[in-house]
Design a protein around this motif. Structure first.
Motif, mmCIF file in Angstrom:
data_model
loop_
_atom_site.group_PDB
_atom_site.id
_atom_site.type_symbol
_atom_site.label_atom_id
_atom_site.label_comp_id
_atom_site.label_asym_id
_atom_site.label_seq_id
_atom_site.Cartn_x
_atom_site.Cartn_y
_atom_site.Cartn_z
ATOM 1 N N SER A 9 0.809 -1.167 0.055
ATOM 2 C CA SER A 9 -0.218 -0.194 -0.056
ATOM 3 C C SER A 9 0.876 1.252 0.086
ATOM 4 O O SER A 9 1.759 1.278 0.617
ATOM 5 N N LYS A 11 0.225 3.717 1.326
ATOM 6 C CA LYS A 11 -0.063 4.349 2.754
ATOM 7 C C LYS A 11 0.705 3.549 3.626
ATOM 8 O O LYS A 11 0.765 3.901 5.019
ATOM 9 N N THR A 17 -4.338 -2.106 4.484
ATOM 10 C CA THR A 17 -3.148 -3.273 4.347
ATOM 11 C C THR A 17 -2.768 -3.526 5.639
ATOM 12 O O THR A 17 -2.413 -5.071 6.043
ATOM 13 N N PRO A 60 -3.602 -3.213 -1.680
ATOM 14 C CA PRO A 60 -4.984 -2.801 -1.860
ATOM 15 C C PRO A 60 -5.312 -2.686 -3.468
ATOM 16 O O PRO A 60 -4.250 -2.762 -4.149
ATOM 17 N N LEU A 61 -6.435 -2.673 -3.902
ATOM 18 C CA LEU A 61 -6.776 -2.354 -5.196
ATOM 19 C C LEU A 61 -6.952 -0.974 -5.562
ATOM 20 O O LEU A 61 -7.781 -0.353 -4.843
ATOM 21 N N TYR A 62 -6.279 -0.466 -6.323
ATOM 22 C CA TYR A 62 -6.272 0.936 -6.601
ATOM 23 C C TYR A 62 -6.773 1.247 -8.234
ATOM 24 O O TYR A 62 -5.768 0.707 -8.941
ATOM 25 N N ILE A 63 -7.751 1.791 -8.564
ATOM 26 C CA ILE A 63 -8.328 2.034 -9.508
ATOM 27 C C ILE A 63 -8.385 0.633 -10.482
ATOM 28 O O ILE A 63 -7.775 0.481 -11.609
ATOM 29 N N HIS A 64 -9.000 -0.318 -10.031
ATOM 30 C CA HIS A 64 -9.232 -1.720 -10.597
ATOM 31 C C HIS A 64 -7.772 -2.432 -11.085
ATOM 32 O O HIS A 64 -7.635 -3.464 -11.657
ATOM 33 N N GLN A 92 -6.973 -6.533 -1.160
ATOM 34 C CA GLN A 92 -8.410 -5.993 -0.380
ATOM 35 C C GLN A 92 -8.686 -4.718 -1.194
ATOM 36 O O GLN A 92 -7.826 -4.211 -1.520
ATOM 37 N N SER A 93 -10.002 -4.590 -0.979
ATOM 38 C CA SER A 93 -10.473 -3.284 -1.954
ATOM 39 C C SER A 93 -11.464 -2.802 -1.273
ATOM 40 O O SER A 93 -12.120 -3.216 -0.428
ATOM 41 N N PHE A 95 -14.836 -1.380 -3.074
ATOM 42 C CA PHE A 95 -15.955 -2.041 -3.250
ATOM 43 C C PHE A 95 -16.297 -3.318 -2.647
ATOM 44 O O PHE A 95 -15.347 -4.259 -2.398
ATOM 45 N N ALA A 129 -12.522 -0.878 2.942
ATOM 46 C CA ALA A 129 -11.912 0.738 2.747
ATOM 47 C C ALA A 129 -11.938 1.256 4.107
ATOM 48 O O ALA A 129 -11.083 2.191 4.338
HETATM 49 C C1 LIG Z 1 -6.456 5.987 -5.277
HETATM 50 C C2 LIG Z 1 -7.461 4.852 -4.742
HETATM 51 C C3 LIG Z 1 -8.061 4.178 -6.041
HETATM 52 C C4 LIG Z 1 -8.904 3.035 -5.541
HETATM 53 N N1 LIG Z 1 -9.524 2.375 -6.560
HETATM 54 C C5 LIG Z 1 -10.263 1.420 -6.125
HETATM 55 C C6 LIG Z 1 -10.962 0.428 -7.020
HETATM 56 O O1 LIG Z 1 -10.787 0.446 -8.148
HETATM 57 N N2 LIG Z 1 -11.925 -0.594 -6.670
HETATM 58 C C7 LIG Z 1 -12.059 -0.509 -5.096
HETATM 59 O O2 LIG Z 1 -12.694 -1.637 -4.914
HETATM 60 N N3 LIG Z 1 -11.412 0.007 -4.381
HETATM 61 C C8 LIG Z 1 -10.601 1.051 -4.572
HETATM 62 N N4 LIG Z 1 -9.968 1.766 -3.667
HETATM 63 C C9 LIG Z 1 -10.129 1.607 -2.272
HETATM 64 C C10 LIG Z 1 -9.015 0.644 -1.607
HETATM 65 O O3 LIG Z 1 -9.128 -0.501 -2.174
HETATM 66 C C11 LIG Z 1 -9.407 0.664 -0.215
HETATM 67 O O4 LIG Z 1 -9.555 1.970 0.607
HETATM 68 C C12 LIG Z 1 -8.068 -0.089 0.484
HETATM 69 O O5 LIG Z 1 -8.807 -0.666 1.810
HETATM 70 C C13 LIG Z 1 -6.926 0.961 0.866
HETATM 71 O O6 LIG Z 1 -5.911 0.149 1.269
HETATM 72 P P1 LIG Z 1 -4.977 1.203 2.030
HETATM 73 O O7 LIG Z 1 -5.573 1.798 3.189
HETATM 74 O O8 LIG Z 1 -4.059 -0.178 2.765
HETATM 75 O O9 LIG Z 1 -4.066 1.685 0.903
HETATM 76 C C14 LIG Z 1 -9.194 2.850 -4.114
HETATM 77 C C15 LIG Z 1 -8.478 3.770 -3.127
HETATM 78 C C16 LIG Z 1 -7.549 4.699 -3.406
HETATM 79 C C17 LIG Z 1 -7.124 5.477 -2.579
#
Ligand SMILES: Cc1cc2nc3c(=O)[nH]c(=O)nc-3n(C[C@H](O)[C@H](O)[C@H](O)COP(=O)(O)O)c2cc1C
Length: 214
Positions: A9, A11, A17, A60-64, A92-93, A95, A129
């Motif tokens: 992540s 973060k 994460t 984490p999933l970021y932008i799919h 982890q994501s 949605f 999230a």
């Molecule tokens: C820039 C960004 C893009 C994200 N894109 C998605 C996404 O495409 N699909 C989804 O389900 N969650 C998405 N998320 C949510 C993150 O996957 C979710 O908040 C995750 O728990 C973040 O983990 P972290 O706090 O360890 O970074 C996104 C979050 C961020 C900040």
């Protein structure tokens, strides 16, 4: 031999994460080495990875897709010549439906094989999230599942199929649930209350619909 856990992540220690890793490890801290892609040079981390027989990458999933820093690390990884090394992933994501991560899962499966690691599996978890902001008791079930996943991994070096299956639920939302969420959203009773609160706190509510790349 310790297992290397890579936190992918951006973060680092301050994200969801990290919470997932903590629960997976539980009290067995001495069996793991945790590294943070956000704090490391990707070339050095890819080199360091070679010292471990088992690697678990949690992201984490970021932008799919995977976060860019993870891709950078993967580009530095080399195929191992040692047989018997294994690699697994936890994605982890935000949605709720785990299906959002299906393309990333497919990529990670191929990656482990390409690097000549035995593929342990990819655990996918949606709806994550807010976990680092929620009180512990709201995540009781998830944390128990992660704890069980970790315990099973320590005993067998595999991910337990039933736990993986449970964590991935729901894979898709039912039509009924989609409609319910749609109406709740229309009525203003949804998680947008929380996210709007976050935007307000950061003086960004008026920029909610910005499209910087459009
Ligand atoms: C820039 C960004 C893009 C994200 N894109 C998605 C996404 O495409 N699909 C989804 O389900 N969650 C998405 N998320 C949510 C993150 O996957 C979710 O908040 C995750 O728990 C973040 O983990 P972290 O706090 O360890 O970074 C996104 C979050 C961020 C900040």
């Amino acid at each position: 031999m310790k297992t290397l856990i890579i936190n992918g992540s951006p973060k680092g220690r301050n994200g969801n994460t990290e919470v997932i890793i903590e629960k997976f490890i539980g009290s067995a801290k001495n069996l793991y080495q945790v590294c943070y892609v956000a704090n490391e040079d990707p070339l050095k981390l890819a080199e360091y990875m070679k010292r471990f027989d088992a690697v678990i990458i949690v992201m984490p999933l970021y932008i799919h897709a995977m976060p860019g820093i993870m891709m950078k690390l993967i580009e530095c990884m080399e195929r191992t010549i040692d047989d018997g090394k294994s690699m697994g992933f936890i994605v982890q994501s935000g949605f709720r439906e785990s299906e959002h991560s299906k393309y990333l899962k497919r990529y990670l499966t191929a990656l482990a094989h390409k690097l000549n690691y035995t593929y342990i599996g990819t655990v996918v978890r949606g709806g994550s999230a807010g976990i680092c902001m929620m009180p512990e008791k709201m995540n009781k079930k998830l944390f128990k599942q992660l704890q069980n996943l970790g315990e099973h991994f320590r005993l067998t070096r595999t991910f337990h199929g039933d736990i993986v299956e449970e964590l991935a639920k729901p894979i898709r939302l039912s039509k009924g649930m989609s409609m319910l969420l749609y109406f709740l959203f229309k009525l203003g009773i949804s998680d947008s209350i929380f996210w709007n609160g976050m935007l307000k706190k950061n003086n960004a509510l008026d920029r909610k619909f910005d499209r910087p790349f459009a």
